[in-house]
Design an enzyme around this catalytic site. Structure first.
Site: not given
Ligand code: RB5
Length: 156
Positions: A69-71, A113
């Site tokens: 999960i990153c931006g 996210q």
């Protein structure tokens, strides 16, 4: 067979990563969960470092799957795909998540996210846990063709 799962992400994905890790830890379909970071929302470790650490564990056979999960879910996928034998996808919808395993035998699912809400992400990863690639399917030769490019055909 219960899955060994790696979770990871950067500071922009920290909240979802922690919540989805907890979901895996409570799920009988998961044998183990290893968190490769980051350890807090203040940790400025770059997303490629986390993604490659996770991908190298997949390539080494230390785990079956990774959730990153990153931006946006984009950078972690790009970085993870640099590791030979790893197939990482970014997916935020049901059909893509399903096909990532069923068509592409992707071991790594990446989400953003800033793109998907937590509850929707939870529903998708619950589906993801049940998916299994069929090596006898017509997709197998196509995945083999991918592996032929990075020298990982024997690992597929
Ligand atoms: C923040 O560094 C953001 O760029 C990152 O989390 C990711 O979205 C990159 O693809």
């Amino acid at each position: 067979m219960a899955l060994k799962i790696i979770v990871g992400g950067d500071n922009a994905g920290y909240g979802h990563k922690e919540e989805l890790k907890a979901l895996f830890e409570a799920d009988d379909r998961v044998e183990s969960v290893v968190d490769v970071g980051v350890g807090s929302a203040d940790d400025g470790t770059y997303y490629p470092n986390v993604a490659v650490a996770a991908a190298e564990k997949i390539a080494a056979g230390e785990a079956d799957r990774a959730l990153l999960i990153c931006g946006t879910g984009l950078g972690v996928a790009i970085a993870a795909n640099k590791v030979s034998g790893v197939r990482a996808v970014t997916a935020h919808d049901l059909y893509s998540v399903q096909r990532s395993v069923l068509s592409n035998n992707a071991q790594v699912l990446c989400m953003g996210q800033r793109v998907i809400g937590l509850e929707s992400a939870k529903e998708l990863v619950k589906v993801w846990l049940d998916l299994e690639f069929d090596p006898e399917s017509s997709s197998a030769a196509k995945v083999d063709a991918i592996c032929a490019y990075d020298g990982s055909l024997d690992q597929a």
